[in-house]
Scaffold this motif. Structure first.
Motif, PDB file in Angstrom:
ATOM      1  N   HIS A  15       0.836  -1.205   0.000  1.00 60.32           N
ATOM      2  CA  HIS A  15       0.000   0.000   0.000  1.00 60.32           C
ATOM      3  C   HIS A  15       0.865   1.248   0.000  1.00 60.32           C
ATOM      4  N   THR A  16       1.898   1.260   0.850  1.00 58.24           N
ATOM      5  CA  THR A  16       2.784   2.423   0.945  1.00 58.24           C
ATOM      6  C   THR A  16       3.532   2.655  -0.359  1.00 58.24           C
ATOM      7  N   GLU A  17       4.019   1.572  -0.946  1.00 56.98           N
ATOM      8  CA  GLU A  17       4.774   1.677  -2.191  1.00 56.98           C
ATOM      9  C   GLU A  17       3.910   2.236  -3.317  1.00 56.98           C
ATOM     10  N   ILE A  18       2.709   1.698  -3.455  1.00 55.62           N
ATOM     11  CA  ILE A  18       1.814   2.146  -4.522  1.00 55.62           C
ATOM     12  C   ILE A  18       1.407   3.596  -4.304  1.00 55.62           C
ATOM     13  N   THR A  19       1.043   3.928  -3.074  1.00 57.41           N
ATOM     14  CA  THR A  19       0.633   5.300  -2.763  1.00 57.41           C
ATOM     15  C   THR A  19       1.748   6.282  -3.068  1.00 57.41           C
ATOM     16  N   ASP A  20       2.980   5.900  -2.731  1.00 57.47           N
ATOM     17  CA  ASP A  20       4.131   6.780  -2.949  1.00 57.47           C
ATOM     18  C   ASP A  20       4.349   7.035  -4.440  1.00 57.47           C
ATOM     19  N   HIS A  21       4.372   5.967  -5.235  1.00 57.99           N
ATOM     20  CA  HIS A  21       4.659   6.123  -6.659  1.00 57.99           C
ATOM     21  C   HIS A  21       3.516   6.812  -7.407  1.00 57.99           C
ATOM     22  N   ILE A  22       2.290   6.362  -7.165  1.00 54.20           N
ATOM     23  CA  ILE A  22       1.149   6.986  -7.836  1.00 54.20           C
ATOM     24  C   ILE A  22       1.003   8.433  -7.382  1.00 54.20           C
ATOM     25  N   GLY A  23       1.276   8.670  -6.095  1.00 57.74           N
ATOM     26  CA  GLY A  23       1.186  10.031  -5.573  1.00 57.74           C
ATOM     27  C   GLY A  23       2.164  10.977  -6.237  1.00 57.74           C
ATOM     28  N   ARG A  24       3.363  10.475  -6.567  1.00 55.73           N
ATOM     29  CA  ARG A  24       4.339  11.334  -7.240  1.00 55.73           C
ATOM     30  C   ARG A  24       3.870  11.738  -8.633  1.00 55.73           C
ATOM     31  N   ILE A  25       3.274  10.784  -9.339  1.00 59.53           N
ATOM     32  CA  ILE A  25       2.791  11.092 -10.688  1.00 59.53           C
ATOM     33  C   ILE A  25       1.620  12.064 -10.620  1.00 59.53           C
ATOM     34  N   SER A  26       0.645  11.765  -9.758  1.00 63.20           N
ATOM     35  CA  SER A  26      -0.524  12.645  -9.650  1.00 63.20           C
ATOM     36  C   SER A  26      -0.124  14.001  -9.079  1.00 63.20           C
ATOM     37  N   GLY A  27       0.905  14.022  -8.223  1.00 69.10           N
ATOM     38  CA  GLY A  27       1.374  15.287  -7.667  1.00 69.10           C
ATOM     39  C   GLY A  27       1.915  16.224  -8.732  1.00 69.10           C
ATOM     40  N   LEU A  28       2.442  15.648  -9.807  1.00 75.10           N
ATOM     41  CA  LEU A  28       2.918  16.462 -10.925  1.00 75.10           C
ATOM     42  C   LEU A  28       1.777  16.900 -11.831  1.00 75.10           C
ATOM     43  N   LEU A  29       0.786  16.016 -12.010  1.00 65.57           N
ATOM     44  CA  LEU A  29      -0.276  16.281 -12.975  1.00 65.57           C
ATOM     45  C   LEU A  29      -1.466  17.035 -12.384  1.00 65.57           C
ATOM     46  N   LEU A  30      -1.708  16.897 -11.076  1.00 62.39           N
ATOM     47  CA  LEU A  30      -2.873  17.572 -10.488  1.00 62.39           C
ATOM     48  C   LEU A  30      -2.814  19.093 -10.601  1.00 62.39           C
ATOM     49  N   PRO A  31      -1.625  19.723 -10.407  1.00 63.09           N
ATOM     50  CA  PRO A  31      -1.594  21.173 -10.634  1.00 63.09           C
ATOM     51  C   PRO A  31      -2.049  21.572 -12.030  1.00 63.09           C
ATOM     52  N   VAL A  32      -1.845  20.677 -13.010  1.00 61.69           N
ATOM     53  CA  VAL A  32      -2.343  20.959 -14.358  1.00 61.69           C
ATOM     54  C   VAL A  32      -3.870  21.007 -14.334  1.00 61.69           C
ATOM     55  N   TYR A  33      -4.478  20.122 -13.549  1.00 66.47           N
ATOM     56  CA  TYR A  33      -5.937  20.144 -13.431  1.00 66.47           C
ATOM     57  C   TYR A  33      -6.404  21.450 -12.796  1.00 66.47           C
ATOM     58  N   PHE A  34      -5.679  21.928 -11.777  1.00 66.81           N
ATOM     59  CA  PHE A  34      -6.042  23.188 -11.134  1.00 66.81           C
ATOM     60  C   PHE A  34      -5.969  24.342 -12.136  1.00 66.81           C
ATOM     61  N   MET A  35      -4.954  24.290 -13.018  1.00 67.73           N
ATOM     62  CA  MET A  35      -4.832  25.327 -14.028  1.00 67.73           C
ATOM     63  C   MET A  35      -6.011  25.275 -14.994  1.00 67.73           C
ATOM     64  N   VAL A  36      -6.328  24.061 -15.465  1.00 69.26           N
ATOM     65  CA  VAL A  36      -7.457  23.907 -16.384  1.00 69.26           C
ATOM     66  C   VAL A  36      -8.751  24.382 -15.708  1.00 69.26           C
ATOM     67  N   ALA A  37      -8.912  24.025 -14.432  1.00 69.25           N
ATOM     68  CA  ALA A  37     -10.085  24.494 -13.681  1.00 69.25           C
ATOM     69  C   ALA A  37     -10.056  26.001 -13.518  1.00 69.25           C
ATOM     70  N   GLY A  38      -8.856  26.552 -13.271  1.00 67.57           N
ATOM     71  CA  GLY A  38      -8.723  27.996 -13.093  1.00 67.57           C
ATOM     72  C   GLY A  38      -9.068  28.783 -14.339  1.00 67.57           C
ATOM     73  N   LEU A  39      -8.822  28.183 -15.514  1.00 67.95           N
ATOM     74  CA  LEU A  39      -9.174  28.870 -16.754  1.00 67.95           C
ATOM     75  C   LEU A  39     -10.686  29.085 -16.873  1.00 67.95           C
ATOM     76  N   GLY A  40     -11.446  28.260 -16.153  1.00 67.50           N
ATOM     77  CA  GLY A  40     -12.900  28.394 -16.192  1.00 67.50           C
ATOM     78  C   GLY A  40     -13.446  29.308 -15.111  1.00 67.50           C
ATOM     79  N   VAL A  41     -12.589  29.801 -14.223  1.00 72.47           N
ATOM     80  CA  VAL A  41     -13.016  30.695 -13.146  1.00 72.47           C
ATOM     81  C   VAL A  41     -12.745  32.131 -13.566  1.00 72.47           C
ATOM     82  N   ASP A  42     -13.783  32.873 -13.789  1.00 73.33           N
ATOM     83  CA  ASP A  42     -13.664  34.268 -14.223  1.00 73.33           C
ATOM     84  C   ASP A  42     -14.519  35.139 -13.308  1.00 73.33           C
ATOM     85  N   LEU A  43     -13.844  35.876 -12.416  1.00 72.61           N
ATOM     86  CA  LEU A  43     -14.550  36.735 -11.459  1.00 72.61           C
ATOM     87  C   LEU A  43     -14.401  38.215 -11.794  1.00 72.61           C
TER      88      LEU A  43
END
Length: 419
Positions: A274-302
């Motif tokens: 569990h620890t091994e999988i969480t660590d490795h998958i977490g590293r990949i998602s940790g790099l890609l999730l900020p991209v999701y925040f950016m894509v989401a941010g492009l849709g936020v217009d205040l």
């Protein structure tokens, strides 16, 4: 894809990672989860501050590539959500968990349905019924991963309160994702609803074949032993194929990733895996999730935020906070949980974080949310998550003991440390 677009893609990725890290560390200094900073970083890179410049920085030719990377990041995140929901969180909590979960879900859902009728005046929808149910779900969600991180950071994860909070949030998450799957099934266009029947053989394969095979490989085989690169490879391929399967059925890919996380072996017996999988998958998602925040941010217009939007935001925040906090607190007190732990539990259930953004993204993709309403709902997600830390500090400014109460089947009393 031209050489110029490739250059912009790499520059955009570097900018996203830098902004997410800087703003994440900045908000962490104020006791906020890093995910809040990453979400704010995505908004900072959107049209709210950059205006039309955002189209130069993130041109239309590059956005589909960023969106694809964001989708992979969200799929991996949803896998970790399912992976973190262990059966032990749902066992041994009796009526307290079931009652608080229903209170935390049904009260805001009911208030959200009423709010949806109010929102329809300024945000008309073609499918009124689907829109109303979606709004109810969107204010009912709790971010299980963010909640678990808050409990760990504050030393509450192994306390009685922490166990109750994890069990309740896990049940709320399962209910929320199930409801969202139903909403998407109804809202899907194209006349291919018949594909949803494929969900039955899919679930049978996942439960009767995939889960036992994974358990055997982890327990008896050698392919999924910790430190073996094959372990990460097998799980990663499983996530992607499961996500593709649910997307092909007409459901969102997040459900396939989430379900694969649910059936992946977990618990003390496979802790190293569990620890091994969480660590490795977490590293990949940790790099890609900020991209999701950016894509989401492009849709936020205040930029055009005015009196009307302020009024709507006030109603949304009021419904979200009163429904979640009040529903959890009242039911917890009815089930004999003492006032302060009940108050802390209500504050924790009000955490929404990235889970809310994922749900809002689905709603926008389905055409249930227009741009202005999507922006207001994102603000609600940020504000309610930021409230959790200060509320816990206020509630637990000194140690408190959650006493044993047979009527609510609490585990042995444990002291809750101060924040």
């Amino acid at each position: 894809m031209s050489s110029h677009q490739v250059q912009l893609l790499f520059v955009d990725l570097a900018l996203i990672v830098i902004v997410a890290r800087v703003v994440g560390r900045l908000v962490a200094r104020f006791g906020q989860p890093a995910v809040i900073g990453e979400i704010l970083g995505g908004i900072l890179l959107g049209p709210t501050l950059l205006g039309g410049t955002v189209n130069t920085l993130f041109p239309m030719g590059v956005r589909p590539l960023l969106t694809g990377m964001a989708d992979v990041g969200v799929a991996l995140f949803m896998f970790t959500v399912g992976l973190e929901i262990e059966s032990r969180h749902l066992r041994g909590r009796g009526w307290l968990t079931a009652g608080t979960a229903l209170g935390s879900m049904l009260v805001p859902f009911s208030l959200g349905i009423g709010m949806a009728f109010y929102l329809l005046h300024n945000h008309p929808a073609d499918r009124h019924g689907t829109f109303i149910v979606f709004i109810g779900l969107s204010v009912s969600v709790t971010a299980f991963p963010v909640l678990a991180r808050i409990l760990t950071d504050r030393g509450l994860s192994r306390t009685t309160l922490g166990g109750i909070a994890l069990a309740t949030a896990a049940m709320v998450d399962v209910l929320a994702w199930t409801g969202l799957a139903g909403v998407q099934a109804v809202a899907a266009e194209g006349g291919h609803h018949w594909r949803l029947i494929l969900a039955i053989p899919y679930l049978l394969v996942i439960i009767l074949i995939v889960r036992p095979v994974l358990s055997w490989l982890v327990g008896n085989g050698t392919a999924l032993r910790p430190q073996n690169p094959s372990a990460v490879l097998v799980v990663l391929v499983g996530i992607l194929l499961s996500a593709a399967a649910t997307e092909a059925m007409g459901l969102h890919f997040i459900f396939g990733a989430f379900i694969f996380g649910l059936v992946t072996p977990k618990g003390t017996a496979v802790h190293a895996f569990h620890t091994e999988i969480t660590d490795h998958i977490g590293r990949i998602s940790g790099l890609l999730l900020p991209v999701y925040f950016m894509v989401a941010g492009l849709g936020v217009d205040l930029r055009h935020f005015g009196a009307t939007q302020a009024g709507e935001l006030g109603v949304i925040l009021l419904v979200a906070m009163v429904g979640k906090f009040g529903g959890t607190y009242v039911v917890a007190r009815l089930l004999k949980l003492p006032p302060r732990p009940a108050c802390a539990l209500a504050a924790l259930m009000n955490t929404r974080g990235l889970t809310e953004l994922v749900i809002l993204g689905v709603g926008k993709q389905l055409g249930l949310l227009d741009g202005p309403l999507y922006s207001l709902m994102v603000v609600m997600a940020v504000v309610t998550t930021m409230m959790t830390g200060p509320l816990l500090n206020r509630i637990y400014h000194r140690p408190v003991v959650v006493p044993e109460a047979p009527s609510v089947r609490l585990p042995e009393a444990q002291e809750v440390p101060s924040a």
